[in-house]
Design a protein around this motif. Structure first.
Motif, short mmCIF file in Angstrom:
data_model
loop_
_atom_site.label_atom_id
_atom_site.label_comp_id
_atom_site.label_asym_id
_atom_site.label_seq_id
_atom_site.Cartn_x
_atom_site.Cartn_y
_atom_site.Cartn_z
N ILE A 70 0.87 -1.18 0.00
CA ILE A 70 0.00 0.00 0.00
C ILE A 70 0.91 1.23 0.00
N SER A 71 0.83 1.99 -1.07
CA SER A 71 1.70 3.16 -1.20
C SER A 71 0.96 4.42 -0.76
N THR A 72 1.70 5.50 -0.68
CA THR A 72 1.08 6.79 -0.34
C THR A 72 0.06 7.18 -1.40
N GLU A 73 0.34 6.84 -2.68
CA GLU A 73 -0.63 7.12 -3.76
C GLU A 73 -1.92 6.31 -3.53
N ASP A 74 -1.77 5.09 -3.04
CA ASP A 74 -2.96 4.27 -2.75
C ASP A 74 -3.80 4.91 -1.64
N ILE A 75 -3.11 5.48 -0.67
CA ILE A 75 -3.82 6.16 0.44
C ILE A 75 -4.63 7.33 -0.13
N ASP A 76 -3.99 8.10 -1.00
CA ASP A 76 -4.68 9.26 -1.58
C ASP A 76 -5.85 8.81 -2.46
N ALA A 77 -5.66 7.72 -3.20
CA ALA A 77 -6.75 7.20 -4.02
C ALA A 77 -7.89 6.71 -3.13
N THR A 78 -7.56 6.12 -1.99
CA THR A 78 -8.58 5.65 -1.05
C THR A 78 -9.39 6.83 -0.51
N LEU A 79 -8.68 7.92 -0.20
CA LEU A 79 -9.38 9.11 0.33
C LEU A 79 -10.30 9.72 -0.72
N VAL A 80 -9.88 9.71 -1.98
CA VAL A 80 -10.74 10.20 -3.06
C VAL A 80 -11.99 9.31 -3.15
N ALA A 81 -11.79 8.00 -3.09
CA ALA A 81 -12.93 7.07 -3.19
C ALA A 81 -13.88 7.26 -2.00
N LEU A 82 -13.34 7.41 -0.82
CA LEU A 82 -14.19 7.61 0.37
C LEU A 82 -15.00 8.89 0.23
N THR A 83 -14.36 9.96 -0.24
CA THR A 83 -15.03 11.24 -0.41
C THR A 83 -16.17 11.09 -1.43
N GLU A 84 -15.88 10.42 -2.55
CA GLU A 84 -16.91 10.24 -3.59
C GLU A 84 -18.10 9.43 -3.06
N VAL A 85 -17.79 8.36 -2.34
CA VAL A 85 -18.89 7.52 -1.81
C VAL A 85 -19.76 8.33 -0.86
N MET A 86 -19.16 9.18 -0.06
CA MET A 86 -19.94 9.97 0.88
C MET A 86 -20.70 11.09 0.18
N GLU A 87 -20.13 11.61 -0.92
CA GLU A 87 -20.81 12.72 -1.63
C GLU A 87 -21.92 12.23 -2.52
N GLU A 88 -21.78 11.00 -3.03
CA GLU A 88 -22.79 10.45 -3.95
C GLU A 88 -24.13 10.19 -3.28
N THR A 89 -24.10 10.16 -1.90
CA THR A 89 -25.35 9.78 -1.22
C THR A 89 -26.08 10.96 -0.65
#
Ligand SMILES: *Cc1c(COP(=O)(O)O)cnc(C)c1O
Length: 346
Positions: A327-346
Motif C-alpha cells: 500500500i503506497s502513499t498514492e494508494d492512500i490518496d486514491a482511497t481518500l478520493v474514493a471515500l469522499t466520492e462515496v460519501m458525496e454520492e449519497t
C-alpha cells in the motif's frame, strides 16, 4: 482496476527476495531438528527477542495456544483482556483443548488492562477457586486501535505477576510495529515476559509462520505440544527462508505503514459523515465510524468495493483499515478520493 486491499496486513505477498530465498533454501527434516533454514530462523528470532530459544509454528493462533497449553494445567485460569485476540478470535482453543479458563477483564482504549483490575482478578488460595497461572498481554493491540504497549507498562505487569508467582505471555503478533512506533529496542518489550509469539506473516510480509519464544526449558515443552497439535513440519525451511528475510529486511519499513495510516486517518477526519479518533492512531491499524445514515453500512462497503477499495467491517458502523507493504502513499490518496466520492454520492 487496481485493488487497494486494506482489510489486513495478512494480505501482504512475499517479496521477490523471499521467493528467491525459499526457492534456494537449504532443507532437512525439522521433526528430526535437521532443517538448517528453520534452525537459523529460530536462532535469529531468539537473539532478536532476547530469549534462550524459539520455535517456528504455522500460525499465531497455534503459537498462542501452544504457550497457554505449555504454561497451564487443566482447570487453571488465564487473565486476559476482553478485547484480546486470544479471547475473541482464537475459537476458544485454550478452553476447548486445554481445559483452561479465561478470566477476562476490561481492555482500556490503549490496549492496557489496569493493574488494579489485574490484581483484583488474581485468585486467592481457596479450595473453591481455580488457580490463576498466567497473564496475557497483546502488543500491538489489534482491537484497541493497534495501540503499542510501552516497556514501562509491560514491566509493571511483569512485576505484579512475579509478586504473585504468576507467568506472563505476550501475544506480540505485531510486536515489530510496537517497537518501530515507540522507537524502542524490541528487547525492552520482551524482557519481562516468560513467553511470546510474533507473526512473520503480517506486516513483515512472509507467506506463512509465527515464532514462539521463551526459555530453553519452555521451548522444549512447547515443542512437544506443537507435535500434539499436528504442528510438527518437515522441510519447513521453505517457510523459514522467507521468515529470515522478513526479519532482516522488512522491519524498518514498517514506519512507512505507520506514516500511511496517519495520512489516511487525517484524511478520513476531514470527510463529512466519517468519524475517527486521531489520537488513537499510532501504528498501522485504524478504526473509523460511519456516522451518517446514508449510505448504509452495507452500501458503504459495496460502493468502495466497486472503486477497488477493500476494508473490514468490525461491528455496527465501525470499519477497520490496515496499511502494509504493497500500500503506497498514492494508494492512500486514491482511497481518500474514493471515500469522499462515496460519501458525496449519497
Ligand atoms: C493475527 C493475530 C493473531 C493470530 O495469528 P494467525 O497467524 O492469524 O493465527 C494473534 N494475535 C493477534 C493480536 C493477531 O492480530
Amino acid at each position: 482496476m487496481k485493488i487497494i486491499d486494506l482489510r489486513s496486513d495478512t494480505v501482504t505477498l512475499p517479496t521477490q527476495t523471499m521467493k528467491d530465498a525459499l526457492y534456494h533454501a537449504e532443507l532437512g527434516d525439522d521433526v528430526f531438528g535437521e532443517d538448517p533454514s528453520t534452525n537459523r530462523l529460530q536462532e535469529i528470532a531468539s537473539e532478536l527477542m532476547g530469549k534462550e530459544a524459539s520455535l517456528l509454528v504455522p500460525s499465531g493462533t497455534m503459537g498462542n495456544l501452544i504457550c497457554t497449553l505449555t504454561h497451564c494445567a487443566r482447570g487453571e485460569e488465564v487473565i486476559l483482556g476482553n478485547m484480546s485476540h486470544m479471547f475473541l478470535y482464537e475459537a476458544g482453543g485454550m478452553s476447548a483443548l486445554g481445559g483452561i479458563q479465561p478470566h477476562i477483564i476490561p481492555n482500556q482504549l490503549d490496549g492496557t488492562m489496569s493493574l488494579e483490575d489485574i490484581e483484583a482478578a488474581i485468585r486467592g488460595d481457596n479450595i473453591h477457586f481455580p488457580r490463576t497461572r498466567l497473564i496475557c498481554l497483546e502488543n500491538t493491540h489489534n482491537r484497541c486501535n493497534g495501540s503499542p504497549l510501552t516497556p514501562e507498562y509491560i514491566d509493571s505487569v511483569a512485576a505484579l505477576a512475579r509478586r504473585y508467582g504468576l507467568l506472563v505471555h505476550l501475544d506480540g503478533a505485531r510486536i515489530f510495529n510496537a517497537a518501530v512506533a515507540l522507537r524502542v529496542n524490541i528487547k525492552e518489550l520482551t524482557r519481562g515476559v516468560d513467553s511470546l509469539i510474533f507473526c512473520l506473516s503480517k506486516g513483515l510480509s512472509a507467506p506463512v509462520g509465527s515464532m514462539v519464544c521463551g526459555s530453553r526449558e519452555f521451548i522444549a515443552e512447547a515443542l512437544r505440544i506443537r507435535k500434539v497439535l499436528g504442528g510438527g513440519m518437515r522441510q519447513s525451511g521453505v517457510i523459514a527462508a522467507a521468515g529470515i528475510i522478513a526479519l532482516e529486511q522488512m522491519v524498518d519499513r514498517l514506519a512507512e505503514d505507520h506514516a500511511n495510516a496517519r495520512r489516511l486517518a487525517e484524511g478520513i477526519a476531514r470527510i463529512p459523515g466519517l468519524s475517527i479518533d486521531l489520537a488513537g492512531v499510532k501504528t498501522n491499524i485504524i478504526y473509523f465510524d460511519l456516522v451518517s445514515d446514508q449510505p448504509t453500512n452495507d452500501e458503504f462497503v459495496i460502493r468502495l468495493g466497486q472503486k477497488g477499495i477493500k476494508l473490514l467491517p468490525t461491528g455496527s458502523s465501525r470499519f477497520r483499515m490496515v496499511t502494509h507493504h504493497g500500500i503506497s502513499t498514492e494508494d492512500i490518496d486514491a482511497t481518500l478520493v474514493a471515500l469522499t466520492e462515496v460519501m458525496e454520492e449519497t
